[in-house]
Design a protein around this motif. Structure first.
Motif, PDB file in Angstrom:
ATOM      1  N   ALA A  19       1.099  -0.906  -0.035  1.00 15.45           N
ATOM      2  CA  ALA A  19      -0.210  -0.131  -0.164  1.00 15.45           C
ATOM      3  C   ALA A  19       0.722   1.008   0.239  1.00 15.45           C
ATOM      4  O   ALA A  19       0.638   2.827  -0.906  1.00 15.45           O
ATOM      5  CB  ALA A  19      -0.765  -0.200   1.570  1.00 15.45           C
ATOM      6  N   GLN A  20       1.961   1.093   1.033  1.00 12.10           N
ATOM      7  CA  GLN A  20       2.551   2.601   1.010  1.00 12.10           C
ATOM      8  C   GLN A  20       3.460   2.257  -0.657  1.00 12.10           C
ATOM      9  O   GLN A  20       4.083   4.039  -1.218  1.00 12.10           O
ATOM     10  CB  GLN A  20       3.887   2.186   2.231  1.00 12.10           C
ATOM     11  CG  GLN A  20       5.216   3.289   2.212  1.00 12.10           C
ATOM     12  CD  GLN A  20       3.697   4.668   2.112  1.00 12.10           C
ATOM     13  OE1 GLN A  20       3.638   4.313   2.884  1.00 12.10           O
ATOM     14  NE2 GLN A  20       4.303   5.743   1.592  1.00 12.10           N
ATOM     15  N   GLN A  21       3.950   1.399  -1.789  1.00 10.70           N
ATOM     16  CA  GLN A  21       4.502   2.216  -2.627  1.00 10.70           C
ATOM     17  C   GLN A  21       3.991   2.364  -3.269  1.00 10.70           C
ATOM     18  O   GLN A  21       4.068   2.955  -4.525  1.00 10.70           O
ATOM     19  CB  GLN A  21       5.285   0.186  -3.444  1.00 10.70           C
ATOM     20  CG  GLN A  21       6.507  -0.192  -2.203  1.00 10.70           C
ATOM     21  CD  GLN A  21       6.244  -1.342  -2.318  1.00 10.70           C
ATOM     22  OE1 GLN A  21       5.298  -2.083  -2.476  1.00 10.70           O
ATOM     23  NE2 GLN A  21       7.744  -1.719  -2.380  1.00 10.70           N
ATOM     24  N   VAL A  22       1.886   2.082  -3.410  1.00 12.37           N
ATOM     25  CA  VAL A  22       1.125   2.775  -4.312  1.00 12.37           C
ATOM     26  C   VAL A  22       1.182   3.827  -3.998  1.00 12.37           C
ATOM     27  O   VAL A  22       0.646   4.187  -5.218  1.00 12.37           O
ATOM     28  CB  VAL A  22      -0.499   1.585  -4.439  1.00 12.37           C
ATOM     29  CG1 VAL A  22      -1.361   1.677  -4.774  1.00 12.37           C
ATOM     30  CG2 VAL A  22       0.249  -0.211  -4.666  1.00 12.37           C
ATOM     31  N   ALA A  23       1.105   4.327  -2.455  1.00  5.42           N
ATOM     32  CA  ALA A  23       0.987   5.393  -2.478  1.00  5.42           C
ATOM     33  C   ALA A  23       1.335   6.957  -2.878  1.00  5.42           C
ATOM     34  O   ALA A  23       1.176   7.271  -3.673  1.00  5.42           O
ATOM     35  CB  ALA A  23       0.687   6.044  -1.090  1.00  5.42           C
ATOM     36  N   SER A  24       3.203   5.811  -2.845  1.00  9.20           N
ATOM     37  CA  SER A  24       4.302   6.894  -3.922  1.00  9.20           C
ATOM     38  C   SER A  24       3.547   7.067  -5.239  1.00  9.20           C
ATOM     39  O   SER A  24       4.023   8.123  -5.405  1.00  9.20           O
ATOM     40  CB  SER A  24       5.832   6.252  -3.471  1.00  9.20           C
ATOM     41  OG  SER A  24       5.501   6.615  -1.936  1.00  9.20           O
ATOM     42  N   LEU A  25       3.801   5.841  -6.149  1.00  4.37           N
ATOM     43  CA  LEU A  25       3.267   5.941  -7.347  1.00  4.37           C
ATOM     44  C   LEU A  25       1.875   6.750  -7.959  1.00  4.37           C
ATOM     45  O   LEU A  25       1.777   7.001  -8.766  1.00  4.37           O
ATOM     46  CB  LEU A  25       3.227   5.017  -8.047  1.00  4.37           C
ATOM     47  CG  LEU A  25       3.990   3.782  -7.712  1.00  4.37           C
ATOM     48  CD1 LEU A  25       3.830   2.335  -8.316  1.00  4.37           C
ATOM     49  CD2 LEU A  25       4.931   4.479  -8.785  1.00  4.37           C
ATOM     50  N   LEU A  26       0.528   6.795  -6.921  1.00  5.13           N
ATOM     51  CA  LEU A  26      -0.335   7.580  -6.716  1.00  5.13           C
ATOM     52  C   LEU A  26      -0.021   9.104  -6.303  1.00  5.13           C
ATOM     53  O   LEU A  26      -1.181   9.499  -6.410  1.00  5.13           O
ATOM     54  CB  LEU A  26      -1.393   6.879  -6.737  1.00  5.13           C
ATOM     55  CG  LEU A  26      -1.938   5.460  -7.564  1.00  5.13           C
ATOM     56  CD1 LEU A  26      -3.638   4.501  -7.216  1.00  5.13           C
ATOM     57  CD2 LEU A  26      -1.337   5.519  -8.632  1.00  5.13           C
ATOM     58  N   ALA A  27       0.423   9.203  -5.837  1.00 10.01           N
ATOM     59  CA  ALA A  27       1.311  10.790  -5.310  1.00 10.01           C
ATOM     60  C   ALA A  27       0.159  10.916  -4.425  1.00 10.01           C
ATOM     61  O   ALA A  27      -0.915  11.935  -4.056  1.00 10.01           O
ATOM     62  CB  ALA A  27       1.241  11.325  -5.876  1.00 10.01           C
ATOM     63  N   VAL A  28      -0.714   9.826  -3.081  1.00  2.50           N
ATOM     64  CA  VAL A  28      -1.465  10.380  -1.938  1.00  2.50           C
ATOM     65  C   VAL A  28      -0.945   9.301  -1.102  1.00  2.50           C
ATOM     66  O   VAL A  28      -0.094   8.372  -1.017  1.00  2.50           O
ATOM     67  CB  VAL A  28      -2.979   8.951  -3.242  1.00  2.50           C
ATOM     68  CG1 VAL A  28      -3.524   9.636  -4.054  1.00  2.50           C
ATOM     69  CG2 VAL A  28      -2.517   7.931  -2.932  1.00  2.50           C
ATOM     70  N   SER A  29      -2.095   9.083   0.056  1.00  3.77           N
ATOM     71  CA  SER A  29      -1.326   9.023   1.455  1.00  3.77           C
ATOM     72  C   SER A  29      -1.893   7.494   1.304  1.00  3.77           C
ATOM     73  O   SER A  29      -3.206   6.672   0.634  1.00  3.77           O
ATOM     74  CB  SER A  29      -2.432   9.237   1.921  1.00  3.77           C
ATOM     75  OG  SER A  29      -3.888   9.221   2.284  1.00  3.77           O
ATOM     76  N   PRO A  30      -1.501   6.391   2.041  1.00  2.97           N
ATOM     77  CA  PRO A  30      -1.877   4.913   1.968  1.00  2.97           C
ATOM     78  C   PRO A  30      -3.065   5.269   2.756  1.00  2.97           C
ATOM     79  O   PRO A  30      -3.681   3.483   2.288  1.00  2.97           O
ATOM     80  CB  PRO A  30      -0.903   4.668   3.580  1.00  2.97           C
ATOM     81  CG  PRO A  30       0.589   5.742   3.038  1.00  2.97           C
ATOM     82  CD  PRO A  30       0.200   6.947   3.162  1.00  2.97           C
ATOM     83  N   ASP A  31      -3.452   5.887   3.766  1.00  4.53           N
ATOM     84  CA  ASP A  31      -4.981   5.282   3.642  1.00  4.53           C
ATOM     85  C   ASP A  31      -5.842   5.844   2.822  1.00  4.53           C
ATOM     86  O   ASP A  31      -7.148   4.878   2.797  1.00  4.53           O
ATOM     87  CB  ASP A  31      -5.578   7.294   5.262  1.00  4.53           C
ATOM     88  CG  ASP A  31      -4.510   6.352   6.443  1.00  4.53           C
ATOM     89  OD1 ASP A  31      -4.513   5.423   6.461  1.00  4.53           O
ATOM     90  OD2 ASP A  31      -4.259   7.577   6.789  1.00  4.53           O
ATOM     91  N   ALA A  32      -5.748   6.841   1.679  1.00 10.52           N
ATOM     92  CA  ALA A  32      -6.604   6.862   0.794  1.00 10.52           C
ATOM     93  C   ALA A  32      -6.020   5.042  -0.045  1.00 10.52           C
ATOM     94  O   ALA A  32      -7.322   4.823  -1.078  1.00 10.52           O
ATOM     95  CB  ALA A  32      -5.803   7.970  -0.355  1.00 10.52           C
ATOM     96  N   VAL A  33      -4.820   4.548  -0.566  1.00 11.02           N
ATOM     97  CA  VAL A  33      -4.960   3.746  -0.998  1.00 11.02           C
ATOM     98  C   VAL A  33      -5.624   2.513  -0.477  1.00 11.02           C
ATOM     99  O   VAL A  33      -6.301   1.696  -1.020  1.00 11.02           O
ATOM    100  CB  VAL A  33      -3.758   2.733  -1.326  1.00 11.02           C
ATOM    101  CG1 VAL A  33      -3.745   1.767  -1.717  1.00 11.02           C
ATOM    102  CG2 VAL A  33      -2.942   4.004  -1.785  1.00 11.02           C
TER     103      VAL A  33
END
Length: 72
Positions: A19-33
């Motif tokens: 989730a952290q890696q996805v958040a970085s790719l999407l420029a959002v918070s891990p909570d948003a993921v």
């Protein structure tokens, strides 16, 4: 050095992301993921207790332009 770091050094990107890696790719918070996962916007892969996301699925979300900044 973990297996992911070793793979990156070899020029191989992991196909399953946290989730952290996805958040970085999407420029959002891990909570948003996590919210998007619960709402069905993002598909997840369960590996025992761990949750991962397929890189191809995330790239598809990026291509569709669904992801963006979240409200604070």
């Amino acid at each position: 050095m973990n297996i992911t770091d070793q793979a990156r050094q070899a020029g191989i990107e992991p196909s399953l992301l946290t989730a952290q890696q996805v958040a970085s790719l999407l420029a959002v918070s891990p909570d948003a993921v996590r919210r998007w996962t619960r709402s069905g916007l993002l598909r997840r892969v369960k590996l025992g207790r761990a949750t991962r996301y397929r890189r191809a699925d995330i790239e598809s979300v990026i291509a569709r332009g669904i992801a963006g900044p979240t409200r604070g």
